[in-house]
Write a protein that holds these residues in place. Structure first.
Motif, mmCIF file in Angstrom:
data_model
loop_
_atom_site.group_PDB
_atom_site.id
_atom_site.type_symbol
_atom_site.label_atom_id
_atom_site.label_comp_id
_atom_site.label_asym_id
_atom_site.label_seq_id
_atom_site.Cartn_x
_atom_site.Cartn_y
_atom_site.Cartn_z
ATOM 1 N N GLY A 144 0.786 -1.223 0.000
ATOM 2 C CA GLY A 144 0.000 0.000 0.000
ATOM 3 C C GLY A 144 0.820 1.275 0.000
ATOM 4 N N TRP A 145 2.162 1.141 0.074
ATOM 5 C CA TRP A 145 3.025 2.317 0.131
ATOM 6 C C TRP A 145 3.444 2.819 -1.248
ATOM 7 N N PHE A 146 3.275 2.008 -2.288
ATOM 8 C CA PHE A 146 3.741 2.374 -3.615
ATOM 9 C C PHE A 146 2.601 2.285 -4.620
ATOM 10 N N THR A 147 2.452 3.295 -5.440
ATOM 11 C CA THR A 147 1.440 3.268 -6.488
ATOM 12 C C THR A 147 1.977 2.504 -7.698
ATOM 13 N N GLN A 148 1.082 2.099 -8.568
ATOM 14 C CA GLN A 148 1.510 1.421 -9.789
ATOM 15 C C GLN A 148 2.387 2.342 -10.639
ATOM 16 N N LYS A 149 2.074 3.628 -10.634
ATOM 17 C CA LYS A 149 2.865 4.579 -11.412
ATOM 18 C C LYS A 149 4.292 4.653 -10.898
ATOM 19 N N GLU A 150 4.466 4.683 -9.583
ATOM 20 C CA GLU A 150 5.806 4.761 -9.004
ATOM 21 C C GLU A 150 6.606 3.495 -9.302
ATOM 22 N N ILE A 151 5.961 2.346 -9.209
ATOM 23 C CA ILE A 151 6.655 1.092 -9.514
ATOM 24 C C ILE A 151 7.041 1.057 -10.987
ATOM 25 N N ALA A 152 6.148 1.539 -11.855
ATOM 26 C CA ALA A 152 6.437 1.571 -13.294
ATOM 27 C C ALA A 152 7.652 2.442 -13.582
ATOM 28 N N GLU A 153 7.755 3.588 -12.907
ATOM 29 C CA GLU A 153 8.900 4.474 -13.108
ATOM 30 C C GLU A 153 10.193 3.812 -12.663
ATOM 31 N N CYS A 154 10.117 3.027 -11.607
ATOM 32 C CA CYS A 154 11.312 2.342 -11.113
ATOM 33 C C CYS A 154 11.859 1.341 -12.116
ATOM 34 N N TYR A 155 10.961 0.620 -12.764
ATOM 35 C CA TYR A 155 11.377 -0.422 -13.701
ATOM 36 C C TYR A 155 11.418 0.090 -15.142
ATOM 37 N N ASP A 156 11.204 1.416 -15.309
ATOM 38 C CA ASP A 156 11.199 2.016 -16.643
ATOM 39 C C ASP A 156 10.208 1.298 -17.551
ATOM 40 N N MET A 157 9.015 1.083 -17.029
ATOM 41 C CA MET A 157 7.942 0.419 -17.767
ATOM 42 C C MET A 157 6.715 1.316 -17.757
ATOM 43 N N CYS A 158 5.758 1.011 -18.616
ATOM 44 C CA CYS A 158 4.520 1.768 -18.583
ATOM 45 C C CYS A 158 3.612 1.223 -17.480
ATOM 46 N N ARG A 159 2.705 2.063 -17.017
ATOM 47 C CA ARG A 159 1.845 1.672 -15.907
ATOM 48 C C ARG A 159 0.976 0.469 -16.278
ATOM 49 N N ALA A 160 0.525 0.417 -17.543
ATOM 50 C CA ALA A 160 -0.341 -0.687 -17.959
ATOM 51 C C ALA A 160 0.361 -2.032 -17.802
ATOM 52 N N ALA A 161 1.679 -2.070 -18.059
ATOM 53 C CA ALA A 161 2.429 -3.316 -17.919
ATOM 54 C C ALA A 161 2.477 -3.758 -16.462
ATOM 55 N N ILE A 162 2.646 -2.784 -15.560
ATOM 56 C CA ILE A 162 2.651 -3.108 -14.132
ATOM 57 C C ILE A 162 1.274 -3.602 -13.696
ATOM 58 N N THR A 163 0.229 -2.967 -14.203
ATOM 59 C CA THR A 163 -1.137 -3.397 -13.886
ATOM 60 C C THR A 163 -1.369 -4.842 -14.307
ATOM 61 N N ASN A 164 -0.883 -5.185 -15.495
ATOM 62 C CA ASN A 164 -1.051 -6.556 -15.992
ATOM 63 C C ASN A 164 -0.287 -7.564 -15.142
ATOM 64 N N ILE A 165 0.864 -7.166 -14.642
ATOM 65 C CA ILE A 165 1.647 -8.055 -13.769
ATOM 66 C C ILE A 165 0.929 -8.262 -12.454
ATOM 67 N N ILE A 166 0.442 -7.159 -11.867
ATOM 68 C CA ILE A 166 -0.270 -7.255 -10.594
ATOM 69 C C ILE A 166 -1.531 -8.097 -10.731
ATOM 70 N N ASN A 167 -2.221 -7.953 -11.861
ATOM 71 C CA ASN A 167 -3.458 -8.706 -12.094
ATOM 72 C C ASN A 167 -3.220 -10.066 -12.727
ATOM 73 N N ARG A 168 -1.934 -10.456 -12.838
ATOM 74 C CA ARG A 168 -1.538 -11.764 -13.358
ATOM 75 C C ARG A 168 -2.015 -12.015 -14.789
ATOM 76 N N LYS A 169 -2.003 -10.986 -15.592
ATOM 77 C CA LYS A 169 -2.387 -11.131 -16.990
ATOM 78 C C LYS A 169 -1.195 -11.477 -17.871
ATOM 79 N N THR A 170 -0.014 -11.004 -17.477
ATOM 80 C CA THR A 170 1.181 -11.273 -18.274
ATOM 81 C C THR A 170 2.187 -12.142 -17.541
ATOM 82 N N TRP A 171 1.956 -12.386 -16.253
ATOM 83 C CA TRP A 171 2.828 -13.291 -15.494
ATOM 84 C C TRP A 171 1.943 -14.167 -14.632
#
Length: 222
Positions: free
Chosen positions: A195-222
């Protein structure tokens, strides 16, 4: 960007006393000092790249688009004509079936929906051959930075999609564009669960777009 190589503030969480290894956010009351410092470094590093704004044609200077894929409005509210003192960043819609980011613009009583990637390309990318389509180089339709876009023909766009597996992309480490390991994915999900990190912040860390992080969290791409 060297943020990923440092394993970001997510590593600080993982190695610190407050890391929640079982992804239960109730066990993490507040981030440790290393996490806070690393998180601030992410924000500062992201801000270092200069954002450039250009007016969107045929909007009388009321709308501008940036090289980072953001759109802002100088319109006052609907009932007050004229320009506002400070611009307002427009919320983008990513819910359409085609997957592209859109914004709603208005001028002279008319409203229309514009594709953000085309606004960026038309403002920042020369098109001497008058190619009709805009391609996302990394395959992420919501990563609308000018550096991630290019003008292409229809056949070039289709070839890019075919060569990079965008028609029916595989999941996990077999995906053509993945630079993540399974441990990275677990860290991403665990960090978001705190709950401390937003999807946008995590995306910036990994140099990815937010949609890719959303798909990972929702287990769509992993």
């Amino acid at each position: 960007m060297e943020l990923k190589q440092e394993n970001l503030y997510i590593s600080a969480y993982k190695n610190g006393p407050n890391w929640c290894g079982n992804t239960d956010p109730s066990l993490t009351t507040q981030p440790n000092t290393e996490a806070v410092m690393a998180k601030e470094k992410v924000r500062n590093s992201t801000a270092l790249e200069k954002e450039i704004w250009k007016a969107i044609p045929d909007t009388k200077g009321f709308y501008e688009v940036s090289n980072k894929g953001r759109v802002r409005s100088w319109h006052n509210n609907t009932n007050t004509p004229g320009k506002r003192e400070k611009p307002r960043i427009l919320k983008q819609d990513n819910s359409a079936k085609h997957g592209y980011s859109t914004v709603c613009l208005r001028n002279n009583g008319k409203r229309w929906t514009a594709l953000v990637h085309r606004l960026v390309a038309e403002a920042f990318l020369p098109n001497p051959e008058n190619k009709p389509q805009v391609n996302h180089k990394n395959g992420c339709k919501t990563k609308n930075w000018a550096s991630n876009l290019e003008w292409v023909t229809r056949s070039e766009n289709q070839q890019h999609a075919h060569e990079n597996g965008l028609m029916n992309p595989p999941k996990g480490k077999e995906h053509w564009n993945t630079e993540l390991t399974e441990n990275d994915v677990l860290d991403i999900r665990a960090a978001y669960a705190t709950g401390w990190f937003t999807q946008k912040e995590i995306a910036e860390c990994y140099d990815m777009c937010r949609a890719a992080i959303t798909n990972i969290i929702n287990r769509k791409t992993w």
